[in-house]
Design a protein around this motif. Sequence first.
Motif, mmCIF file in Angstrom:
data_model
loop_
_atom_site.group_PDB
_atom_site.id
_atom_site.type_symbol
_atom_site.label_atom_id
_atom_site.label_comp_id
_atom_site.label_asym_id
_atom_site.label_seq_id
_atom_site.Cartn_x
_atom_site.Cartn_y
_atom_site.Cartn_z
ATOM 1 N N ASP A 104 -2.719 -10.738 -3.583
ATOM 2 C CA ASP A 104 -2.377 -9.949 -4.770
ATOM 3 C C ASP A 104 -1.516 -10.784 -5.711
ATOM 4 O O ASP A 104 -1.766 -10.866 -6.928
ATOM 5 N N LYS B 212 -0.986 -0.925 -8.932
ATOM 6 C CA LYS B 212 -2.001 -1.286 -7.951
ATOM 7 C C LYS B 212 -2.557 -0.043 -7.256
ATOM 8 O O LYS B 212 -2.005 1.053 -7.341
ATOM 9 N N TYR C 161 -6.215 -0.349 -1.067
ATOM 10 C CA TYR C 161 -5.576 -1.601 -1.449
ATOM 11 C C TYR C 161 -6.083 -2.756 -0.588
ATOM 12 O O TYR C 161 -6.433 -3.833 -1.100
ATOM 13 N N ARG D 198 -7.974 -4.426 -7.119
ATOM 14 C CA ARG D 198 -6.654 -4.068 -6.593
ATOM 15 C C ARG D 198 -5.791 -3.412 -7.667
ATOM 16 O O ARG D 198 -4.847 -2.680 -7.366
#
Length: 417
Positions: A63, A300, A307, A316
């Motif tokens: 991420d 997110k 996720y 995401r």
Amino acid sequence: MISRPPGPADDRGPARTGAPELPLALYVHIPWCVRKCPYCDFNSHAAPTELPVDDYIGALLADLDADLAEAPESRTLASIFFGGGTPSLLDGSAILRILEGVRQRLSLAPQAEITLEANPGTVEHDRFDAYLRAGVNRLSVGVQSFDDAALLRLGRIHDARTAAAAIQAARQAGFDNFNIDLMFGLPGQDLRGALEDLERALEHEPAHLSHYQLTIEANTVFAARPPTLPDHDRAWDMQLACQERLASAGLAQYEVSAYAREARRCAHNLNYWRYGDYLGIGAGAHAKRTGAQGIERRWKRKTPRSYLAATGNVARVAGRHRLEAREIPFDYALNALRLNEGFALSEFEARTGLHRTALSPALDIAVSRGWIETTPTRVTPTAHGRNFLNDVLELFLAAAPKARPARIAATLVRSPA
């Protein structure tokens, strides 16, 4: 009054070429907890039998990689905050792996504040030792109450003895900078009970204390089956009496629900309230970044499953919004007016790209009602105005039709500290 320059604001949002560099922080969301509390509207989910720790750490760092690939970042991190959920469900080795991954991707300030939220009942002495070795230098202990009956009604998994033991273990491990989360206005609580709760917290000599009123939030168990809470007048008496006791104990109020000893204010939250920038990784994490094209907020995917399924790819990101010029005064006030000190008008201009007159006419009305004081350089909420913060914010909201009214409710509830 603030004098106005000629010409209308540009609704596309201000450009900030050449503007001073804003501070940068990182928020890391750990979404699991042992059990969802009936009052909690945070993004937390009951933990599975076996936490997917390795997969989640991989998703966190992927991420961060994806965020930085989209917008490279050269600024140094001033703070990191592990929030939840219950981050203390992860052991020290997991926290270390996350922090090592962050350090490989971003620079940390030499004295960067690194906070981890810990719930009594999920930690023991060895785990506190491991957190300290990993680089965590500040704890936030979610006690909520030292009254066993109150804890039971709140659905907490610990009792008062467990809470006290956790704080003692943290101290013995070497943590001298810690926050205690404490609620008032609990079901069945009276003024004496609120003060007794506070006294038990003060016995532990915390560097910081978050003291906030229990409120009923939508989409919680308490919203569906509300308990009987103290009425407004009784809750107000609790707040005033506790504020006086906190001040006498050397914990100065600096924000709506935050009290600290000298030099122990929460740097991470101050960055939020002073409208700094922050990255957000993890399920449901929010972020704010300011660039030449303006100010963007993003968030997110919320559930751990969705996720993890979107690890490292564009999916995401659940949503993003670039603020228009007319939205920014409300967005700024929502944060900066939480602080007792208010804000400098020059800082508003530097951090938003707008002229200070964008704060009018809301500011002028607030001044006329005695809620705000202004000088040629500064805006400060009055003691009276701090008691009517939601009303003050509604003035700014009226000039920002695209802003979300529901966000006002968060102003008088805690920020994790």
